[in-house]
Design a protein around this motif. Structure first.
Motif, PDB file in Angstrom:
ATOM      1  N   SER A   7       0.865  -1.261  -0.055  1.00 16.61           N
ATOM      2  CA  SER A   7       0.120   0.026   0.085  1.00 16.61           C
ATOM      3  C   SER A   7       0.767   1.198  -0.094  1.00 16.61           C
ATOM      4  N   GLU A  50      -1.379  -6.022   9.240  1.00 19.84           N
ATOM      5  CA  GLU A  50      -2.257  -5.461   8.113  1.00 19.84           C
ATOM      6  C   GLU A  50      -2.531  -6.621   6.925  1.00 19.84           C
ATOM      7  N   GLY A  53      -5.214  -9.017   7.775  1.00 20.98           N
ATOM      8  CA  GLY A  53      -6.317  -8.629   7.941  1.00 20.98           C
ATOM      9  C   GLY A  53      -7.043  -8.060   9.441  1.00 20.98           C
ATOM     10  N   ILE A  54      -8.388  -8.381   9.540  1.00 25.62           N
ATOM     11  CA  ILE A  54      -8.849  -8.024  10.851  1.00 25.62           C
ATOM     12  C   ILE A  54      -8.279  -8.875  12.128  1.00 25.62           C
ATOM     13  N   HIS A 153      -8.734  -1.142  11.000  1.00 22.35           N
ATOM     14  CA  HIS A 153      -7.697  -2.237  10.256  1.00 22.35           C
ATOM     15  C   HIS A 153      -7.235  -1.806   9.037  1.00 22.35           C
ATOM     16  N   GLU A 154      -8.242  -1.443   8.221  1.00 17.86           N
ATOM     17  CA  GLU A 154      -7.498  -1.242   6.813  1.00 17.86           C
ATOM     18  C   GLU A 154      -6.643   0.181   6.707  1.00 17.86           C
ATOM     19  N   GLU A 155      -6.528   0.839   7.660  1.00 18.60           N
ATOM     20  CA  GLU A 155      -5.862   1.685   7.661  1.00 18.60           C
ATOM     21  C   GLU A 155      -4.803   1.803   8.742  1.00 18.60           C
ATOM     22  N   GLU A 215      -3.975  10.531   1.333  1.00 14.52           N
ATOM     23  CA  GLU A 215      -5.055  10.345   2.389  1.00 14.52           C
ATOM     24  C   GLU A 215      -5.183  11.593   2.894  1.00 14.52           C
TER      25      GLU A 215
END
Length: 278
Positions: A7, A50, A53-54, A153-155, A215
């Protein structure tokens, strides 16, 4: 632009670590080298969390919460029973956040009450109020706040990168520009090392990270620029109360995890609020 499928925040973090590796490891003193290596390890841990995932965010939030609670209980003078109440909540809250994020806010008042029960029932009435206050604050700062890492969690990488760069820039600007008139002012008695130069430098760095990662928003900038120094000031307040310089002695270059995660524990809930509002 991203590398190897990473990312944008992870790419920026990797570039910063690589770009600073030679000057830090060759020319830096032992403290700076230790901090760089610690940041590198943290970067790997966050990246793995990350990527998982969660579930990775849940494990990370539990680890941060439990370790910081153990350090905080000693600093705040809480009892072993208080520690176990906080630790149990610190394990359950991230799991609850994964299952039902909305329930975390509903659960918080009951958690605060649970933290105050044991001090209220103690046989030391003079110490009951300070103990209940410290326990309830620990529930808010070290249980509820880490659970927000699961909700956003996605950030996760963006959050931790922004906090890290803000902290480092605040320290660097404070050291390098702290002698200039006005910039060397110390606005916080509880944390006299904080200067106006450091606060402005941290805000500038936070804006740069958010802009480079595409962002940027004023809400996220406010969360980082205000939340990061506030978290550090809160930790300084707790440590000053305990009469110690660091929350621990096991994390190279920093002391304890609470010394490193203090800013994160304030910025995370602010990021969560900002994410919910956008």
């Amino acid at each position: 632009m991203t590398w190897f499928g990473l990312s944008a925040p992870a790419t920026v973090g990797l570039v910063l670590l690589v770009a600073t590796a030679v000057p830090v490891l060759v020319f830096g003193n032992s403290t700076i080298r230790s901090r760089w290596l610690t940041w590198a390890v943290i970067g790997v841990i966050v990246g793995v969390a990350e990527a998982i995932g969660i579930a990775g965010a849940v494990l990370l939030a539990i680890a941060v919460s439990v370790v910081c609670i153990v350090e905080y209980v000693r600093l705040a003078g809480l009892s072993t029973a208080d520690r176990w109440v906080l630790v149990a909540a610190g394990v359950c809250a991230p799991v609850l956040a994964a299952v039902n994020p909305a329930a975390v806010g509903t659960w918080l008042p009951f958690a605060l009450l649970a933290a105050a029960v044991l001090p209220v029932l103690s046989r030391d009435p003079e110490a009951a109020l300070p103990r209940a206050t410290a326990a309830a604050f620990g529930m808010l700062w070290l249980v509820w706040a880490p659970a927000q890492l699961v909700i956003i969690h996605e950030e996760l990488t963006l959050l931790i990168l922004t906090v890290a760069v803000t902290d480092v820039a605040s320290w660097a600007f404070g050291k390098s520009l702290g002698r200039l008139p006005g910039a060397r002012m110390h606005p916080f008695a509880v944390s006299p090392s904080k200067t106006v130069a450091g606060l402005l430098g941290g805000a500038f760095a936070a804006a740069a990270v958010l802009a480079v990662t595409r962002e940027f928003s004023w809400v996220l900038l406010l969360a980082a620029a205000v939340g990061a120094p506030l978290g550090d000031i809160i930790a300084s307040m707790v440590k000053r109360h305990a009469g110690v310089k660091d929350a621990g002695a096991w994390l190279p270059g920093f002391g304890g995890l609470l010394d490193r995660a203090d800013s994160l524990l304030v910025v995370a809930p602010l990021f969560a609020v900002a994410a919910a509002a956008t």
